[in-house]
Design a protein around this motif. Structure first.
Motif, PDB file in Angstrom:
ATOM      1  N   GLN A  39      55.498  51.560  25.080  1.00 25.62           N
ATOM      2  CA  GLN A  39      54.724  50.926  26.147  1.00 25.62           C
ATOM      3  C   GLN A  39      55.541  50.859  27.433  1.00 25.62           C
ATOM      4  O   GLN A  39      56.748  50.629  27.403  1.00 25.62           O
ATOM      5  CB  GLN A  39      54.313  49.515  25.727  1.00 25.62           C
ATOM      6  N   GLY A  40      54.871  51.074  28.551  1.00 28.02           N
ATOM      7  CA  GLY A  40      55.534  50.907  29.844  1.00 28.02           C
ATOM      8  C   GLY A  40      56.296  52.110  30.341  1.00 28.02           C
ATOM      9  O   GLY A  40      57.018  52.014  31.335  1.00 28.02           O
ATOM     10  N   SER A 100      62.007  50.550  29.172  1.00 24.82           N
ATOM     11  CA  SER A 100      62.579  50.151  30.459  1.00 24.82           C
ATOM     12  C   SER A 100      63.602  51.193  30.891  1.00 24.82           C
ATOM     13  O   SER A 100      64.601  51.409  30.202  1.00 24.82           O
ATOM     14  CB  SER A 100      63.252  48.779  30.347  1.00 24.82           C
ATOM     15  N   ASP A 119      50.805  57.166  35.984  1.00 25.21           N
ATOM     16  CA  ASP A 119      50.707  56.459  34.713  1.00 25.21           C
ATOM     17  C   ASP A 119      50.687  57.391  33.510  1.00 25.21           C
ATOM     18  O   ASP A 119      51.172  57.049  32.443  1.00 25.21           O
ATOM     19  CB  ASP A 119      49.444  55.589  34.690  1.00 25.21           C
ATOM     20  N   GLN A 142      58.652  47.987  24.292  1.00 25.35           N
ATOM     21  CA  GLN A 142      58.481  48.065  25.739  1.00 25.35           C
ATOM     22  C   GLN A 142      59.603  48.903  26.334  1.00 25.35           C
ATOM     23  O   GLN A 142      60.780  48.581  26.191  1.00 25.35           O
ATOM     24  CB  GLN A 142      58.493  46.658  26.350  1.00 25.35           C
TER      25      GLN A 142
END
Length: 245
Positions: A48-49, A115, A56, A113
């Motif tokens: 995710q992310g 990063s 996107d 998530q």
């Protein structure tokens, strides 16, 4: 399937297809194919992310380009980068290591998530730190190897840091076996990260240049063993170790 004579056939896909593969394997067994019992599905979770500068929707090509670009930017402020024959190639290898370690740190089935900032941290439990440790130990061998990589005596490795590293090195086979049993690379990742932290701490106290030859030789062999295990472990994860960065 007899053509390939496989021991186990492993399908690695996202967890959304788990039910599909369960049904396929059951159907093959009902049809009388004994080799279906040796088929296995390994599901992975959702990242995710993950976004690149292009938007996107994330494609692999975008991610690989982004990795190289960000890693080159991170390396630009480091003076040793100027000495690299191919900074782009090094950036790609280090960047891929960062991405792979981020992906393999937890259970494959778990969502996580993503990063970019966390991925490219040079300290902590990251692929960048693994590559940095390997490159640093390789440099150590290049600097002192000619004089100390002959005979050595392990009796000179009595310091707590040395003992901790030796004990950890002995666990490598156990970790490989565990990963082969549950098909989870996180065991190897955790092992390599711990080894890197142990080596980084030992490098600060187990000096070579200022030590007697017999002590220096034993310590250099210890660091050489660490680098070798790091390299082999990273290769198992699909990472190409770098010697300079």
């Amino acid at each position: 399937m007899d053509k390939y004579n496989f021991d186990t056939m492993i399908y690695v896909t996202d967890k959304g297809q788990k039910r599909h593969f369960q049904q396929v394997f059951q159907l093959l067994q009902i049809m009388g194919y004994d080799w279906a019992k040796r088929c296995q599905h390994v599901p992975f979770g959702v990242v995710q992310g993950m976004k690149t500068r292009r938007g996107d929707v994330t494609f692999l090509e975008d991610v690989l380009n982004e990795i190289q670009l960000r890693m080159l930017q991170n390396m630009a402020s480091v003076k040793t980068t100027k000495e690299l024959e191919n900074p782009q190639e090094t950036a790609e290898k280090v960047g891929l290591a960062a991405l792979i370690i981020q992906d393999f740190r937890g259970l494959l089935l778990s969502d996580y998530q993503f990063s970019w900032d966390r991925v490219f941290q040079s300290r902590g439990d990251t692929g960048v730190f693994l590559q940095y440790t390997h490159a640093r130990l390789h440099s150590l061998e290049e600097t002192f190897g000619c004089g100390y990589l002959d005979d050595f005596n392990t009796a000179y490795l009595q310091e707590p840091q040395s003992v901790s590293i030796l004990q950890h090195l002995l666990r490598f086979d156990e970790v490989l076996y565990r990963s082969s049993q549950d098909l989870q690379p996180r065991h190897i990742v955790s092992y390599l990260l711990t080894l890197s932290h142990l080596a980084a701490a030992a490098h600060k106290t187990l000096h070579i240049k200022s030590s007697p030859p017999e002590v220096a030789g034993a310590r250099l062999h210890l660091f050489r063993a660490v680098r070798s295990v790091l390299a082999n472990g990273m290769k198992l994860l699909g990472i190409t170790p770098v010697c300079r960065m």
